[in-house]
Design an enzyme around this catalytic site. Structure first.
Site, mmCIF file in Angstrom:
data_model
loop_
_atom_site.group_PDB
_atom_site.id
_atom_site.type_symbol
_atom_site.label_atom_id
_atom_site.label_comp_id
_atom_site.label_asym_id
_atom_site.label_seq_id
_atom_site.Cartn_x
_atom_site.Cartn_y
_atom_site.Cartn_z
ATOM 1 C CB CYS A 14 13.284 9.889 7.312
ATOM 2 S SG CYS A 14 14.167 8.603 6.170
ATOM 3 C CD GLU A 18 13.989 2.036 8.753
ATOM 4 O OE1 GLU A 18 14.282 3.042 9.169
ATOM 5 O OE2 GLU A 18 14.571 1.021 8.532
ATOM 6 N N GLY A 72 -5.354 1.152 5.201
ATOM 7 C CA GLY A 72 -4.134 0.553 5.840
ATOM 8 C C GLY A 72 -4.205 -0.136 6.973
ATOM 9 N N GLY A 81 -5.192 3.024 -1.501
ATOM 10 C CA GLY A 81 -6.259 3.905 -0.708
ATOM 11 C C GLY A 81 -5.621 4.464 0.519
ATOM 12 C CD GLU A 136 10.400 13.808 10.281
ATOM 13 O OE1 GLU A 136 9.389 13.469 10.504
ATOM 14 O OE2 GLU A 136 11.391 13.140 9.718
ATOM 15 N N GLY A 144 -4.532 5.482 4.286
ATOM 16 C CA GLY A 144 -3.795 4.867 5.600
ATOM 17 C C GLY A 144 -5.237 4.511 6.521
ATOM 18 C CE LYS A 158 -1.723 2.996 2.627
ATOM 19 N NZ LYS A 158 -1.893 4.063 1.633
#
Ligand code: NAD
Length: 475
Positions: free
Chosen positions: A281, A247, A209, A203, A379, A205, A172
């Protein structure tokens, strides 16, 4: 406009059970660049069933045959590099010059290195511990869930090793930048993988998901994305105790030691923060400099940031494109405002978009950033560099390790041994010494809030195996 109306299940392009559609917009122009299905639980159920049915056969397929198929996909990606890079540039705004260099190139390497690592494991044979034979078995059906910032790279960092190990996959991809996932599915189909080994659903999340993550027939979830979504996924996966590899985000520190040549270091340090418009990231978004060197570092960083030509991603001279979406632009501008409000000193950039149309944010540098400020802790995922002065090496380590994250980091020094000694004290999964380019054969992953597990190369491949002891097999 690219209209992908079908999803890939059991070796065929089939209609989604939902008629909803995801629209993909070019963040520079607002233009519609593509459409993909926006499915739900039924699509997931069909895809997982196909992956489950294909698992036993694929797991038993000789490694050399699996590797040969992976190599075909690698070659297909390489042959279509420019076309796929331009597609990614259109869907998420990465400047074409950067996309052609990195976005697809990393995917090619992931397929290559996963295949080579599997060759290595196959050649080593199985381990004997006394009377016991220790064997690796593929973990089963893997759900791969990926973000938009390096769409093909992040997909291939999971799909290639999972397939190499003998797992079957349900992918996905991000709904913000899904188009390259469909091209990858085309290449997998052309390569001739057995039906059901690779499946693509499409589609949101939150619905599709989450159903995938909770599915009892999924053995492992390999996720790349935000720390918030990673936490939610770990919770949703807990009732079925499936393996979860995460991750996640980062807030990585780049430490310049007092023997470093600032004129040589700072332009690269700015690039280590701004590459892919800061949407990485592993972006080195906190630049730690000795207090005595602060004025010179500020001057050089301002000059370097000013040289990041802003423009359309389609223009090959553009270094700083738009961010991936308007919501990403708003989020980054809010962070810049918080930096100003909390007393950081703005050297260049700010809250005015450099181009009115499109999701642009100016190349921004703050100085006098302290560890408790929001822009030092969270972040940002945009071209915003926070310069933080430090007093001595212990102070630099304290500031670097103060972040909740631990994904990447950097050290700059004229003395490599000194840099390595500092790198060893940083609580993070990777440290880039003197600007060394990324080695995709070496492991990558996070400490603390940056995640669980490792990707890339041999370490990334090992994540997709279960280990079984055959007691007495050798006696
Ligand atoms: P995101 O977490 O919003 O979404 C990532 C993917 O997860 C998307 O496919 C999304 O649809 C899906 N998703 C979201 N919520 C879900 C849920 N509850 N259940 C199942 N799936 C869900 O992240 P993003 O905005 O697409 O990407 C940016 C983030 O990704 C940043 O935080 C960045 O640091 C992180 N990232 C990490 C790495 C890494 O390797 N550590 C690499 C790239 C990006």
């Amino acid at each position: 406009m690219i209209d992908r109306t079908k999803i890939y299940i059991g070796g065929e392009w089939v209609a989604s059970t939902s008629e909803a559609v995801t629209e993909v917009f070019n963040p520079a122009s607002g233009e519609l660049v593509g459409r993909t299905p926006s499915g739900g639980a039924d699509d997931v159920d069909r895809a997982v069933a196909a992956a489950r049915a294909a698992f036993e056969g694929w797991a038993a397929t000789p490694a050399a045959e699996r590797i040969a198929l992976l190599d075909k996909v690698r070659d297909g990606l390489r042959a279509r590099n420019e076309e796929i890079a331009d597609l990614i540039s259109d869907e998420m705004g990465s400047p074409r010059s950067f996309a052609r260099l990195s976005q697809v190139g990393l995917g090619v390497k992931n397929f290559d290195f996963a295949a080579r690592a599997m060759e290595e494991i196959a050649a080593e044979g199985e381990e004997e511990i006394g009377p016991t034979l220790v064997i690796r078995e593929p973990i089963g059906v893997v759900a791969a869930i990926t973000p938009w910032n390096f769409p093909l790279h992040q997909i291939s960092a999971k799909v290639a090793p999972a397939l190499a190990a003998g797992c079957t996959v349900v992918l996905k991809a991000s709904e913000v930048a899904p188009l390259s996932a469909f091209v990858l599915a085309d290449l997998i189909e052309e390569a001739g993988f057995p039906a059901g080994v690779f499946n693509l659903v499409s589609g949101p999340g939150r619905t599709l998901g989450e159903h995938l993550v909770q599915h009892p027939d999924v053995d492992m979830v390999s996720f790349t994305g935000s720390t918030g979504a990673g936490r939610r996924i770990a919770q949703l996966a807990a009732p079925t105790l499936k393996k979860v590899a995460l991750e996640l985000g980062g807030k990585s520190a780049n430490i310049v030691l007092d023997d470093a040549d600032l004129a040589a270091v700072i332009p690269t340090a700015v690039k280590q923060c701004y590459a892919n418009s800061g949407q990485a990231c592993a972006s080195l978004s906190r630049l730690l400099v000795p207090r005595a060197m602060l004025p010179e570092a500020e001057r050089l960083a301002t000059e370097a940031a000013g040289s990041w030509t802003v423009g359309s991603p389609a223009d090959l001279s553009t270094k700083l494109g738009p961010l991936a979406s308007e919501s990403q632009q708003q989020s980054v501008l809010t962070y810049i405002k918080s930096g100003i409000d909390e007393g950081a000193r703005l050297l260049i950039g700010g809250t005015t978009p450099p181009i009115e149309t499109g999701a642009y944010v100016p190349a921004t540098v703050f100085s006098d950033v302290t560890p408790e400020m929001t822009i030092a802790r969270e972040e940002i995922f945009g071209p915003v560099l926070a310069i933080m002065p430090y007093d001595d090496e212990d102070d630099a380590i304290r500031i670097a390790n103060a972040a909740e994250y631990g994904l990447s980091g950097g050290v700059w020094s004229a003395d490599r041994d000194r840099a390595v000694a500092i790198a060893r004290r940083m609580r993070t999964g990777q440290v880039v010494i003197n600007g060394e380019p990324l080695n995709l054969r070496a492991p990558f992953g996070g400490y603390r809030q940056s995640g669980l597990g490792r990707e890339y190369g041999r370490y990334g491949l090992e994540e997709f195996f279960e280990i079984k002891s055959l007691q007495g097999a050798q006696s």
